[in-house]
Structure formats: structure tokens, C-alpha cells
Design an enzyme around this catalytic site. Structure first.
Site, mmCIF file in Angstrom:
data_model
loop_
_atom_site.group_PDB
_atom_site.id
_atom_site.type_symbol
_atom_site.label_atom_id
_atom_site.label_comp_id
_atom_site.label_asym_id
_atom_site.label_seq_id
_atom_site.Cartn_x
_atom_site.Cartn_y
_atom_site.Cartn_z
ATOM 1 N N ASP A 12 3.241 -6.505 3.243
ATOM 2 C CA ASP A 12 2.631 -5.228 4.577
ATOM 3 C C ASP A 12 3.225 -5.525 5.555
ATOM 4 O O ASP A 12 1.678 -5.353 6.683
ATOM 5 C CB ASP A 12 1.410 -5.147 3.830
ATOM 6 C CG ASP A 12 1.146 -4.004 4.670
ATOM 7 O OD1 ASP A 12 1.758 -2.995 5.433
ATOM 8 O OD2 ASP A 12 -0.528 -4.125 4.778
ATOM 9 N N ASP B 116 5.769 0.744 7.002
ATOM 10 C CA ASP B 116 4.499 0.273 6.658
ATOM 11 C C ASP B 116 4.309 1.318 5.745
ATOM 12 O O ASP B 116 4.011 2.133 6.142
ATOM 13 C CB ASP B 116 3.885 0.290 7.724
ATOM 14 C CG ASP B 116 2.366 0.075 7.291
ATOM 15 O OD1 ASP B 116 1.964 -0.147 7.036
ATOM 16 O OD2 ASP B 116 1.585 -0.199 9.155
ATOM 17 N N GLU C 92 -5.137 1.457 2.710
ATOM 18 C CA GLU C 92 -5.108 0.618 3.311
ATOM 19 C C GLU C 92 -5.291 1.092 4.408
ATOM 20 O O GLU C 92 -5.826 0.533 5.823
ATOM 21 C CB GLU C 92 -3.448 -0.089 2.583
ATOM 22 C CG GLU C 92 -3.984 -1.596 3.879
ATOM 23 C CD GLU C 92 -3.664 -1.422 5.471
ATOM 24 O OE1 GLU C 92 -3.607 -2.675 6.145
ATOM 25 O OE2 GLU C 92 -2.892 -0.805 5.783
ATOM 26 N N HIS D 152 0.472 -1.062 -0.197
ATOM 27 C CA HIS D 152 -0.342 0.053 0.023
ATOM 28 C C HIS D 152 1.011 0.999 -0.139
ATOM 29 O O HIS D 152 2.061 1.218 0.675
ATOM 30 C CB HIS D 152 -0.980 0.001 0.718
ATOM 31 C CG HIS D 152 -0.440 0.175 2.641
ATOM 32 N ND1 HIS D 152 -0.507 1.005 3.252
ATOM 33 C CD2 HIS D 152 -0.442 -0.800 3.309
ATOM 34 C CE1 HIS D 152 -0.059 0.994 4.465
ATOM 35 N NE2 HIS D 152 -0.077 -0.194 4.851
HETATM 36 ZN ZN LIG Z 1 0.833 -2.150 6.467
#
Ligand SMILES: [Zn+2]
Length: 467
Positions: free
Chosen positions: A353, A291, A325, A279
């Protein structure tokens, strides 16, 4: 003698699938480790663009830049898929302290949770009630909660080896702590950060108010693990101490954004799609390197490695960089909806992810037949110390693509350090190791290559039956 020779000649001329597969995997790993691009891309995404909250200017810059980089790879198609996303803004930095007696205060580290409302302009100051769970609220009742700040302080369970399980056991406090405490008349909510380490960093993340009317929503913030311990110990000495916090975050109107999609068209089965993705949006405190900057650049690298290694895919291979996301999953849902509408047969979807750490393997959502197929490939990964092949969750963005016949999977890196950085201000480029990131990209490419070569078990789908 002659027969033996003929037999021998016949045997050596037989194509030996596993031999060539292991050679291709070696080529993929060699290319990723000696001539990789993922780390350089991550450097740009993290340091030149930075945190990419949905609806922000940085998120739009990330869309434009990743599209441009994919175009440079000479793919068959690069496109943007429009999607409306929520826009939440943090506003000015949050401020909080513990007051043991009038004028005697200790500052603590907090941050607003994503989606939270602001405090009143002058902040909230109130007594605190500490709980370990949402269930405990009911035991305490309105009498003990009304007019106070609820402090959720259940730590992540340290004995679980998979730290995502530990996270899963705690995240309800962050996600619905405010809506539940609000029912008992709480003024606000403070949640212990989802972090296994003791430090000063508050970790943000999404929270929801469900269908609570706007006027009844109470603000919620995360507090660092060290300050959670401090607050708890001060409450043990004196339950009448007060907590003050102030935040001016805001939920604005939805805005237009995009999923970014790049594609290599399949030479034999162009309507069988294999996708890899991560994402593009992130939280705003750090630059979202783990992330999910890592997942973004690894997924881009899969297509680059396929081209660089001279692999000509039989099936169509796509990279999908999903938007939103973190606080809505609008991109993942939109992609799945469009795939269904166009009748695109997604046989395999892989998401990265879980951070850019040393890859250990994959978890798969699929039938037993398809799981048995993937187990036959496991030994090919042994030289790269990839051993984790289990059934389990895939990823939030690829989840909506799941059907009865296909395979959706998640890359599983080592998870011990992930929550040191997750959604906090230290999720930055320097926290990612180049080789670990590259090994992840190679591991993803290797699995994509195998699915492209062998497909999935041909169980009829509704779509196929209709055709
Ligand atoms: Zn994530």
C-alpha cells in the site's frame, strides 16, 4: 582417490537450499515479467471500474469483479467477508476563491476532506488566519481565530528521503485540523495538500471530528500546493483579504460491504496462514491506481504466480483485498477479529500500500530472531536490486494481525513520486509503470515463497500452548 570421488558424489547429491531458492526466485521474476497479469487487471480496475470510495457502487463492483477474477485462478477457496463500512459522499464539485476586494476574486483549487461536513448552502466567506501548526492555535487564542477560516500551511519536509516520513510530519493538519480549530471558534479549515510538488491538484484524505457534537463540526478542505503559496503570499500583502468556499459533502449511514479473500490450502501446515493484501477501496478524485489498485492486483498476482510457477505451498496462502482502509479501516479490523476467533495462526502478513513504483525492499514488524532470519534471505534478492530490509511499519490493514511471534511487513517501493499522486485526481492508470508494478508483485511472491518454505521462528503462542 576413491574416497575423494565418493565425497564429491556425496557433496553434489546434497540438496543445496540456497541454490534451489535462487532458481525459484528467478522463475518467479521471469514469470512476472514475461507473463504477468497485474497490469491487465489494474487496467480493468482503474479504467472500467474507477475510484472506489467505501460504500459506493464502484466499491461493490470492485468486490464482485475481483472475486470473479480470483475464481478464474482455480484457488481452493474464494469468499467474501461481510463488513459494515462508513459511506461519505462528496456531492457536487467544491468551489473556492480568494477575494482581495469586493468583486475582485481569484479562483483556487480545493476539495473537501473525507468525512468533512458541508458548508452552509451559500458557502462560507471569511477572513483567513494562516498557521503552521496546531500548536500555533493556542498561541493565537480565540481572539485571533474566532469567526475566521484557519489556513494550515506547513509544507512537507523536502529533505527527508523517505517521503512517508515527510507525510507523517504534516498529516496531523489534515487529520485533526478542523476539530482543533473549531475549539477556538473557527468557521472552517483550509489545509495545504500533502504534496511535495507544486501543482494545481488538491489532495483529499481522511479527517476526524473525534467526539465533537455534529452541530459544532466545521467544514474542512484541502487546497493545492500552488494555491496555498498564492494564498499565503496574498495574506502577506493584506491580512484582510477574504476566502470563500462551498462544498456539499455528506456522511450517510453505514452500509454492508466485503473483504475479498482467495486461498491456496497448505499441503503440510494448513493452519499456518501467510497472507498478502492491499485495499480495495480508494478515494474518489482519481481511480486509485497507485492507492491502492496496485497493491490489490499485486496481491492477486502473488497467488497466480505461485500456481503458474508450479509451487505447491506447505502453508495456506491467502490474498486478502481489504475494504475501507482509507476512511475507517473496518476491513482490516474485521479480518483480524475473525482470524483470532477462528484460531487461524497467521505467521506472516504482507501488505502492498505504498504505490506501484519500483520495489526497494520491505519493512518488518517482528522480533529480533525473526528479523535475523529474514536477513539471511537478503542476498537472494540482490539480482533484482531489492536491498531495503529494515524494521519499521508494515501496513494499516495487516497491523491488527500483529502478535508477539509472527511477522507483519510492508512492501517498500521507491517513494519519491508517491505523493505527486496520493489521494489526488491524477492517481490514474497512466501513472503506473507496467514493469515497476510487475517487479513489485514478483518481489512479494519471492518473500511469500521463502516464508512458506521456512516458516517463522517457532516461539510458542498462547494458541499453541493451549493446544
Ligand atoms: Zn492506501
Amino acid at each position: 582417490m576413491k574416497l575423494k570421488f565418493i565425497l564429491f558424489a556425496f557433496l553434489i547429491s546434497l540438496p543445496c537450499a540456497s541454490q534451489s531458492d535462487s532458481e525459484t526466485l528467478k522463475l518467479i521474476y521471469n514469470t512476472a515479467l514475461s507473463n504477468g497479469k497485474s497490469y491487465e487487471w489494474l487496467d480493468y480496475l482503474s479504467n472500467q471500474i474507477g475510484g472506489r470510495l467505501s460504500g459506493s457502487l464502484n466499491a461493490e463492483r470492485a468486490v464482485a469483479w475481483t472475486k470473479e477474477e480470483l475464481e478464474k485462478l482455480g484457488l481452493d477457496k474464494v469468499s467474501l467477508q461481510p463488513v459494515m463500512v462508513p459511506k461519505w459522499v462528496r456531492g457536487t464539485p467544491e468551489f473556492a476563491f480568494i477575494e482581495t476586494s469586493p468583486g475582485k476574486t481569484t479562483n483556487v483549487n480545493i476539495c473537501a476532506l473525507g468525512g468533512s461536513v458541508a458548508t452552509p448552502a451559500l458557502g462560507i466567506k471569511a477572513r483567513v488566519i494562516e498557521v503552521k501548526s496546531i500548536e500555533e492555535l493556542e498561541t493565537l487564542g480565540r481572539e485571533k481565530i474566532e469567526g475566521k477560516i484557519v489556513f494550515y500551511n506547513r509544507p512537507m519536509e523536502p529533505t527527508l528521503i523517505n517521503t512517508f516520513e515527510s507525510y507523517g510530519g504534516c498529516v496531523d493538519q489534515r487529520h485533526k485540523g478542523a476539530v482543533e480549530a473549531g475549539k477556538y471558534g473557527a468557521l472552517g479549515v483550509i489545509v495545504r495538500s500533502m504534496n511535495l510538488r507544486m501543482d494545481d491538484l488538491p489532495h483529499t484524505g481522511s479527517m476526524t471530528y473525534g467526539d465533537t457534537p455534529v452541530s459544532q463540526r466545521i467544514p474542512s478542505a484541502a487546497i493545492s500546493t500552488k494555491d496555498a503559496v498564492l494564498l499565503s503570499s496574498m495574506l502577506k500583502l493584506d491580512k484582510n483579504i477574504k476566502f470563500y468556499f462551498k462544498q456539499n459533502c455528506k456522511q450517510l449511514k453505514d452500509v454492508l460491504s466485503y473483504n475479498v479473500i482467495g486461498e491456496i490450502r497448505g499441503s503440510e501446515f494448513p493452519n499456518e496462514y501467510i497472507i498478502v493484501g492491499g485495499h480495495l477501496d480508494s478515494w474518489d478524485l482519481g481511480d486509485g491506481s497507485h492507492d491502492d489498485g496496485a497493491g490489490v492486483v499485486q496481491s492477486m498476482e502473488v497467488l497466480r504466480l505461485i500456481k503458474e510457477s508450479g509451487i505447491k505451498p506447505k502453508r495456506s496462502i491467502r490474498v486478502v483485498l481489504f475494504m475501507n482502509e482509507e476512511n475507517g479501516l473496518r476491513g482490516g479490523k474485521k479480518y483480524a477479529r475473525e482470524a483470532k476467533r477462528k484460531g487461524e495462526n497467521h505467521i506472516f502478513a504482507l501488505e502492498s500500500d505504498s504505490g506501484g513504483f519500483t520495489p526497494r525492499g520491505f519493512s518488518f514488524e517482528c522480533s529480533n530472531a525473526n528479523f535475523n532470519q529474514v536477513l539471511t534471505w537478503k542476498s537472494l534478492f540482490e539480482p533484482y536490486l531489492i536491498h531495503y530490509f529494515e524494521k519499521g511499519g508494515s501496513g494499516a490493514d495487516v497491523g491488527p494481525l500483529k502478535t508477539n511471534y509472527n511477522v507483519v511487513a510492508g512492501l517498500r517501493p521507491d517513494s519519491q513520486r508517491y505523493f505527486d499522486y496520493h489521494h489526488a485526481s491524477n492517481d490514474t492508470f497512466d501513472a503506473v509503470n507496467k514493469r515497476e508494478l510487475e517487479l513489485g508483485a514478483a518481489t512479494m511472491t519471492a518473500l511469500v515463497y521463502l516464508y512458506d518454505t521456512y516458516g517463522v521462528n517457532p516461539i510458542k503462542t498462547d494458541q499453541q500452548i493451549k493446544d
